[in-house]
Scaffold this motif. Structure first.
Motif, short mmCIF file in Angstrom:
data_model
loop_
_atom_site.label_atom_id
_atom_site.label_comp_id
_atom_site.label_asym_id
_atom_site.label_seq_id
_atom_site.Cartn_x
_atom_site.Cartn_y
_atom_site.Cartn_z
N THR A 13 0.85 -1.19 0.00
CA THR A 13 0.00 0.00 0.00
C THR A 13 0.89 1.24 0.00
N THR A 14 0.33 2.36 -0.38
CA THR A 14 1.11 3.60 -0.34
C THR A 14 1.48 3.91 1.11
N ARG A 15 0.61 3.57 2.05
CA ARG A 15 0.91 3.80 3.47
C ARG A 15 2.12 2.96 3.90
N ALA A 16 2.20 1.72 3.44
CA ALA A 16 3.34 0.87 3.79
C ALA A 16 4.62 1.45 3.21
N VAL A 17 4.57 1.95 1.99
CA VAL A 17 5.76 2.54 1.37
C VAL A 17 6.22 3.74 2.20
N ARG A 18 5.29 4.59 2.61
CA ARG A 18 5.64 5.75 3.44
C ARG A 18 6.21 5.29 4.80
N TYR A 19 5.60 4.26 5.37
CA TYR A 19 6.06 3.75 6.66
C TYR A 19 7.50 3.24 6.57
N TYR A 20 7.80 2.49 5.52
CA TYR A 20 9.16 1.99 5.36
C TYR A 20 10.15 3.13 5.19
N GLU A 21 9.71 4.20 4.55
CA GLU A 21 10.56 5.39 4.44
C GLU A 21 10.76 6.00 5.82
N GLN A 23 10.77 4.56 8.59
CA GLN A 23 11.60 3.65 9.37
C GLN A 23 13.04 3.58 8.87
N GLY A 24 13.37 4.34 7.85
CA GLY A 24 14.74 4.39 7.34
C GLY A 24 15.10 3.25 6.42
N LEU A 25 14.11 2.54 5.89
CA LEU A 25 14.37 1.42 5.00
C LEU A 25 14.41 1.85 3.54
N LEU A 26 14.06 3.08 3.27
CA LEU A 26 13.96 3.58 1.91
C LEU A 26 14.19 5.09 1.92
N SER A 27 14.89 5.59 0.93
CA SER A 27 15.15 7.03 0.81
C SER A 27 14.87 7.47 -0.61
N PRO A 28 13.60 7.69 -0.95
CA PRO A 28 13.30 8.10 -2.32
C PRO A 28 13.77 9.53 -2.58
N GLY A 29 13.97 9.83 -3.86
CA GLY A 29 14.30 11.19 -4.24
C GLY A 29 13.07 12.07 -4.11
N ARG A 30 13.28 13.36 -4.26
CA ARG A 30 12.17 14.31 -4.19
C ARG A 30 12.25 15.25 -5.39
N ARG A 45 14.39 -2.77 -3.57
CA ARG A 45 14.58 -2.71 -2.12
C ARG A 45 13.27 -2.99 -1.40
N LEU A 46 12.18 -2.40 -1.85
CA LEU A 46 10.89 -2.63 -1.21
C LEU A 46 10.47 -4.09 -1.31
N ARG A 47 10.73 -4.72 -2.44
CA ARG A 47 10.42 -6.14 -2.58
C ARG A 47 11.25 -6.97 -1.60
N THR A 48 12.52 -6.63 -1.46
CA THR A 48 13.39 -7.33 -0.52
C THR A 48 12.89 -7.16 0.90
N VAL A 49 12.57 -5.93 1.27
CA VAL A 49 12.05 -5.66 2.61
C VAL A 49 10.78 -6.46 2.85
N SER A 50 9.88 -6.44 1.90
CA SER A 50 8.63 -7.17 2.03
C SER A 50 8.86 -8.67 2.21
N ASP A 61 14.54 -5.50 12.82
CA ASP A 61 15.58 -6.42 12.34
C ASP A 61 16.14 -5.93 11.00
N VAL A 62 15.24 -5.65 10.08
CA VAL A 62 15.67 -5.25 8.73
C VAL A 62 16.39 -3.91 8.79
N ARG A 63 15.90 -3.01 9.63
CA ARG A 63 16.54 -1.70 9.75
C ARG A 63 17.99 -1.85 10.23
N SER A 64 18.27 -2.85 11.06
CA SER A 64 19.62 -3.01 11.60
C SER A 64 20.65 -3.39 10.55
N PHE A 65 20.19 -3.92 9.42
CA PHE A 65 21.15 -4.21 8.34
C PHE A 65 20.69 -3.62 7.01
N ALA A 66 19.91 -2.56 7.07
CA ALA A 66 19.42 -1.90 5.85
C ALA A 66 20.57 -1.42 4.97
#
Length: 154
Positions: A13-21, A23-30, A45-50, A61-66
């Motif tokens: 979901t778009t909410r999940a994508v924002r949440y992962y951002e 949480q520091g798991l993703l850094s999209p451009g702006r 990266r999002l597929r891997t995280v999922s 856990d994932v954040r610790s080795f992102a």
């Protein structure tokens, strides 16, 4: 690529994508106007995280080795990135150990319940054997002794 396109491409979901951002798991451009823009690397990266979350790791856990999510594949025989893989191994071993403890505790509870029911009700209670490890089998009708109703009353 916009967030809706990324969500559709990853099954999130778009909410999940924002949440992962968050949480520091993703850094999209702006864009200059502040809209997020995503690349094919972000989708990978999002597929891997999922996949890691579905396998049983937590976001923490994932954040610790992102920092190594986008490095060499896990089965890379070249050993590229080996020093950083200790983070992955440590987190994975910790999570597997926790799961082993939970399984042992639940197995003990199950065995105790079966024992108590057998002691209390004897032949009226015929415990089902513990399920074999692996995927759960498809549900089959359960035969019940005498006129015992199923737990749902049927």
């Amino acid at each position: 690529m916009r967030i809706g396109d990324v969500a559709a491409a990853t099954g999130l979901t778009t909410r999940a994508v924002r949440y992962y951002e968050e949480q520091g798991l993703l850094s999209p451009g702006r864009t200059p106007s502040g809209h997020r823009t995503y690349t094919s690397a972000d989708i990978r990266r999002l597929r891997t995280v999922s996949e890691l979350l579905q396998a049983g790791l937590t976001v923490s856990d994932v954040r610790s080795f992102a920092h190594v999510l986008d490095t060499a594949p896990l089965r890379d025989p070249s050993g590229a990135g080996e020093p950083d893989r200790c983070d992955v191994a440590e987190v994975a071993q910790h999570r597997l150990g926790e799961l082993d403890q939970r399984i042992a505790r639940l197995s003990s509870i199950r065995d105790g319940l079966a024992s108590q029911l057998t002691n209390r009700f004897g032949d009226l209670f015929a415990p089902a054997p513990a399920p074999a490890p692996g995927p759960a089998p498809a549900s089959a009708p359960v035969s019940r002794p005498g006129n015992c109703p199923a737990p749902d009353g049927t």
